[in-house]
Every structure is written in C-alpha cells, then in structure tokens.
Enzyme design. Structure first.
Site, PDB file in Angstrom:
ATOM      1  N   GLU A 160      -2.489  -2.313  -5.228  1.00  0.00           N
ATOM      2  CA  GLU A 160      -1.360  -1.409  -5.025  1.00  0.00           C
ATOM      3  C   GLU A 160      -0.119  -2.264  -5.231  1.00  0.00           C
ATOM      4  O   GLU A 160       0.257  -3.039  -4.362  1.00  0.00           O
ATOM      5  CB  GLU A 160      -1.362  -0.818  -3.611  1.00  0.00           C
ATOM      6  CG  GLU A 160      -0.278   0.224  -3.440  1.00  0.00           C
ATOM      7  CD  GLU A 160       0.436   0.209  -2.095  1.00  0.00           C
ATOM      8  OE1 GLU A 160       1.056   1.218  -1.767  1.00  0.00           O
ATOM      9  OE2 GLU A 160       0.404  -0.820  -1.380  1.00  0.00           O
ATOM     10  N   ASP A 179      -3.734  -3.532  -0.469  1.00  0.00           N
ATOM     11  CA  ASP A 179      -2.480  -2.954   0.010  1.00  0.00           C
ATOM     12  C   ASP A 179      -1.309  -3.904  -0.260  1.00  0.00           C
ATOM     13  O   ASP A 179      -1.428  -5.114  -0.032  1.00  0.00           O
ATOM     14  CB  ASP A 179      -2.617  -2.720   1.525  1.00  0.00           C
ATOM     15  CG  ASP A 179      -1.503  -1.878   2.109  1.00  0.00           C
ATOM     16  OD1 ASP A 179      -1.354  -0.722   1.704  1.00  0.00           O
ATOM     17  OD2 ASP A 179      -0.789  -2.390   3.003  1.00  0.00           O
TER      18      ASP A 179
HETATM   19  C1  NOJ Z   1       0.886   1.015   1.528  1.00  0.00           C
HETATM   20  C2  NOJ Z   1      -0.009   2.011   2.195  1.00  0.00           C
HETATM   21  O1  NOJ Z   1      -0.535   2.862   1.213  1.00  0.00           O
HETATM   22  C3  NOJ Z   1       0.840   2.718   3.218  1.00  0.00           C
HETATM   23  O2  NOJ Z   1       0.181   3.835   3.770  1.00  0.00           O
HETATM   24  C4  NOJ Z   1       1.238   1.742   4.286  1.00  0.00           C
HETATM   25  O3  NOJ Z   1       2.131   2.368   5.176  1.00  0.00           O
HETATM   26  C5  NOJ Z   1       1.932   0.520   3.689  1.00  0.00           C
HETATM   27  N1  NOJ Z   1       1.280   0.031   2.517  1.00  0.00           N
HETATM   28  C6  NOJ Z   1       1.949  -0.606   4.688  1.00  0.00           C
HETATM   29  O4  NOJ Z   1       0.655  -1.118   4.863  1.00  0.00           O
END
Ligand code: NOJ
Length: 563
Positions: free
Chosen positions: A277, A217
């Site tokens: 990500e 993440d």
């Molecule tokens: C990316 C995640 O996919 C999302 O759902 C989340 O709110 C943010 N990062 C913070 O962790």
C-alpha cells in the site's frame, strides 16, 4: 487503429501456481465486520470459516484479511499490540490455522495484512520505551525527539497527524514520540536493526502457518530521515514528493527493507507474495515497490481516484499496464476498500459535491456524509449503474483485481451513523469535521431479517440501515439481476479470460471504451447515457439489459467473438 499493450506473460518454466497473484481476484475481508459467529456484535474468524462456501461460490482466488491481531481498536485494528497473535475477541491462533486450512481446501489463497509503520501504544516495545530512560535502546525503536522549551514541554515541531491533531505526543519526561496516525499508533524507527529483524520473524511466523502473501500497510512510510532542524508543518507539506528524499515518504532507502523481506519471502516454496500500500507521486515510483527484488506488487489506486469517465479510465489503464510491463510486475485494480467511500456512492456524487478533498478517504463525500447523506441529493440508481459498469470493466482488465467485502452486494456508503456510534479516529480527532471511514465498514447483511441481518445473533458493532435486509446475500442469491449474481458470473468468466496479460484498444465513439483480450474477448463500456453498438458475437455478460441489440448508457458488456 488499434493499440496493443502487453505485459510479460508468466515465465513458462515456472509452475503456473507460483504466478497465481499476477491475475488473481482478491477479496478483502475486514474481519470485524464480515460475520459474527459468537454473537458479541463483532465479526470473528469462526464467522469467516462458516462462510468459506460463500467465498468459494463467489469465485475468488484469494482473500486478504485486514488486521485480526490483538488491538484496542484505536484505528480499527491497524494499531497492533502483538504481530504474532490473534485478538481474543476475534478468535485464536488455532482458529486461524483452521481458517487457512478451510480456505486452502476451497482453493482460496490467504493474504494477511502487516502493519510495519507503527505499533500500537499497548505493544510491549512501546510500554518498555515509556518506562525506559532517554537515550535507551528501548526508545530507539521509535521516532522520539526532545521537546522544545525549557523542559521539553513543547512538541519538537508543529506537525499535524494524518488523522487530525498534533503528530507528536509527550512521553512524560520532556521527550515526544511521533505518530503520523493516531497517538495510539507510535511510529517505529526503521533505522533500528532490532525492528528490522523482528518483522522478518513476523513474516516467517505467518508464512510458516501457511499464508500465501502479505498486504503491506503504509509501505511508503517506513524509512524516515528527520533533519535535526525540523521543518514546519507547512514546509513539510510543500516538500516535493517523488524525489526519494522527502523526510517521511517514499524515501529511496525504503527499498533496502523490502529487499530483505523478499529474501525471506523467496525462501518459501512457492515464494510468498506481497502487495504494497504505497501512496506515491507517480506510477514510476510505485513500480519500485512492485519490483521482483522488492515486494513484487503494489496497489494502483488510479482507477479508484478517477471519475467515471472514458478518457480518465483509458489513460489510467494505458499508463499502468505500461508501467507493469516495464517493472515485470502485474498491475492491481481497486475500486473500493475499507478506507474510501464505496464506489456506487462516489459515482452517484460525481460532479455534485464541490467540497472534494485531496484526501482520497473523504473524496467527494465529506459534505454529503456530514449532512447524513441528504445534501446534495443523489440518485442511487445512477451510482449503482456506473458501479456495475466500472466493476465489469475492471474485472476484464489484465492484472489482479481487489474487491472489498460487500461490493458484490452493491452496498452503498452508510451515511446515517449516529455520532456517538462512530469509531474512526479521523472523526474523533477532527471533532467531526472529517466524517471518516465507518460508512464503508458497516457489518455485512447476510439475511433479510434478524437483529443484524444475519451478521450475528445480536446488534452489530456499527449500526446497519434498514435497507440492508433487501440487499442481503439471502435476498440477492439466485436473482440474475442482482449485483451478487453479476459478480459471480463475472468472476467465473474472468477465470477463463485471464490467460495472458495483453489488452488491445479497439476503435470506439467518444464516451465509449472498447478493448479486446486474446481468445476473442471484447469489452465495451458506455460512460455517457448514449447507447453503443456491440461487436458481433455472443454477449456473455451485461450490466444492463441490451435495448434493440445495443448497449445502453452507463453499462458494460462482455462479448465473445469467434477466433
Ligand atoms: C492504511 C490502512 O488501510 C488504514 O485503514 C489505516 O488507518 C492506516 N493505514 C494506518 O495504519
């Protein structure tokens, strides 16, 4: 003129299994909204275990589990209290082990989400930091600054959080902590050695339990270097991204962290995979996360961000395959996930909603969502046609494809959620200005009737629309025209198609894309409403019935020619 793009094929001396991730079909499960076995309205691990046969018949290679860790759910579980446990409302560690065993027995790999940019404010470290004095080692684990004003009563800067509202929150003694997301998600200080070590322990913890990989993440946000004199929010926004020197995002030294992670991941046999990500400025910057010395793979959201348009799709594919070939990784394709408006709805709105936002989470749809899904009026048939065509296009591309739960049912974004039932912090923190992401997180319909359409035995934690019964798994199973059967067929064929990573563009009229893959596979997509000719061969899949042997508009066909 044809135009061939090739990425390196899996190294022959390595067992194929080590490279499973290169062309995998990965299905994202958002656990709280997948299946609820204990009837409390919230999805759980037992619910997933019960649905392993469904996942097996879908024909996916891996599941990615969004966070299932203990959490107060200030951000749907991305506010983690303890990285090495399971939330009691979702299950237990024993059930997690059972789930991994059941998935592995079904030939499905397991990827878990890891959230290293921030903990939750209930995490033991943050509670310790709150109780500890200024300058203590406990406070050094977080991004903490003295406030301005006589007694630190003013925040260190005017920075705004990505979820709305201020990005600094008082510690209560003149110091403030930074949270790019919600206040319940304090940002960790990755210059702190203990933070680094602890995440290595977490990687080992889940790898030892048999997980095959990690989804990382906010991978581009860990390394921060905030200057003594903080810029204003406007100045921060104006800073160029993609230089490697932005104080917050995509800093070059973030890759030192992932080099350490790679060593841990490679200490397992087969090596554990990881996918970043990383919302970065260019495919080149993304490739750094995907390098074999780093995480190995990174999400490519370019297709998700593109309009349903032949030129845009071709450019995205060409750029990303070239980039993957250069980095030694394979690319990733995504059309939907738990953060964005579901793709049938996006495509139905395309060109209709003038309030498009730069923020992909609300791209196109914020105004439409605010109107409860009434304005502008959209034609769901158009969205559904384009979504099927785009999915069949994507599933034939080299690289791995990430699918989001419910897209196999053709689910649309749910707009009509009462305000007092909304959960997304973006909604709550912007006073409803930004509707947020609840509409793609509504629990799945499994049966045509029942209190939550088979999701569980009681009402679901987010309200489901009445239309869900008709699009449930039960309603679609066995119907060859239904999205579910299209996905099953495409995924089964894809397993035969993904033998190597080569793609050749074939000549095609304007508004049509045609590419071939080795083994005689041809894929044709019509982006406009005009029909197109298909190459001679066996039509093994179409997203709309052919008309007089031609592919209608807004459709994709897979054709196998003799080789
Ligand atoms: C990316 C995640 O996919 C999302 O759902 C989340 O709110 C943010 N990062 C913070 O962790």
């Amino acid at each position: 003129m044809t135009d061939t793009l090739t990425a390196p094929a899996p190294t022959p001396q390595r067992p194929r299994d080590r490279d499973w991730w290169r062309q995998a079909s990965v299905y994202q499960i958002y656990p709280r909204s997948f299946a609820d076995a204990n009837g409390d309205g919230i999805g759980d691990l037992r619910g997933i275990i019960d649905r392993v046969p469904y996942l097996q018949t879908l024909g996916i290679d891996a599941v990615w589990l969004s966070p299932f860790y203990p959490s107060a759910l200030a951000d749907g579980g991305y506010d983690v209290d303890d990285y090495r446990d399971v939330d009691p409302t979702i299950g237990t560690l024993e059930e997690f082990d059972e789930l991994v065993a059941a998935l592995h027995a079904a030939g499905i790999k397991v990827i878990v989400d890891i959230v290293p940019n921030h903990t939750s404010d209930r995490h033991a470290w943050f509670q310790e930091a709150l109780a500890a004095p200024k300058g203590s080692p406990a406070r050094d684990r977080y991004v903490i600054r003295d406030g301005r004003g006589q007694d630190g009563e003013l925040p260190p800067s005017d920075w705004e959080s990505g979820f709305g509202g201020p990005a600094w929150h008082p510690m209560g003694d003149g110091q403030w902590y930074h949270h790019y997301f919600a206040p319940e998600q304090p940002d960790l200080n990755w210059a702190n050695q203990e933070v680094r070590e602890d995440f290595l322990t977490t990687l080992r913890f889940w790898s030892d339990r048999g997980v095959d990989g990690f989804r990382v993440d906010v991978a581009h946000g860990l390394a921060k270097d905030l200057p003594e004199q903080l810029p204003t929010h406007a100045e921060l926004l104006a800073l160029e991204a993609g230089t490697g020197e932005h104080p917050m995002w995509d800093r070059d030294e973030v890759h030192e962290i992932y080099a350490d992670w790679r060593q841990v991941l490679n200490s397992y046999d087969p090596p554990r995979t990881a996918v970043a990500e990383a919302w970065v400025a260019t495919p080149e910057r993304r490739a750094r996360y995907a390098s074999p010395q780093g995480l190995g793979q990174a999400f490519n959201f370019d297709l998700l961000e593109a309009d349903f348009d032949a030129t845009a799709f071709r450019e995205v594919v060409t750029d990303n395959l070239a980039q993957a070939a250069a980095s030694g990784s394979s690319t990733t394709w995504v059309l939907s996930n738990h953060d964005v408006v579901r793709h049938p709805t996006r495509y139905a709105l395309q060109g209709k909603d003038t309030a498009a936002s730069a923020d992909v989470m609300v791209r196109f749809a914020n105004e439409w969502l605010r109107s409860g899904g009434t304005t502008p009026a959209i034609d769901p048939q158009v969205g559904a046609r384009r979504a099927r065509a785009a999915t069949a296009f994507m599933l034939a591309l080299p690289g791995s494809a990430y699918l989001y739960q419910g897209e196999e049912l053709g689910l649309e974004e749910v707009a009509a959620i009462p305000q007092d039932r909304r959960q997304d912090p973006t909604f709550l923190r912007t006073g409803g200005e930004q509707i947020g992401r609840d509409g793609c997180r509504v629990p799945l319909p499994w049966s045509t009737t029942g209190p939550s359409y088979g999701f569980g035995s009681s009402a679901a934690h987010l309200p489901q629309p009445e239309s869900f019964g008709a699009v449930s798994v039960e309603a679609q199973s066995g119907d060859p025209e239904a999205p579910l059967e299209l996905y099953r067929r495409a995924l089964a064929l894809r397993a035969q198609l993904q033998t190597d990573e080569e793609l050749t563009w074939e000549p095609a009229p304007e508004g049509v894309l045609h590419f071939s893959r080795p083994g005689g596979w041809h894929v044709v997509t019509t982006f406009g409403t005009e029909p197109a000719e298909l190459p001679a061969g066996e039509v093994v899949l179409t997203t709309r019935p052919l008309v007089d042997g031609r592919l209608p508009g807004e459709a994709t066909a897979w054709v196998r020619t003799a080789v």
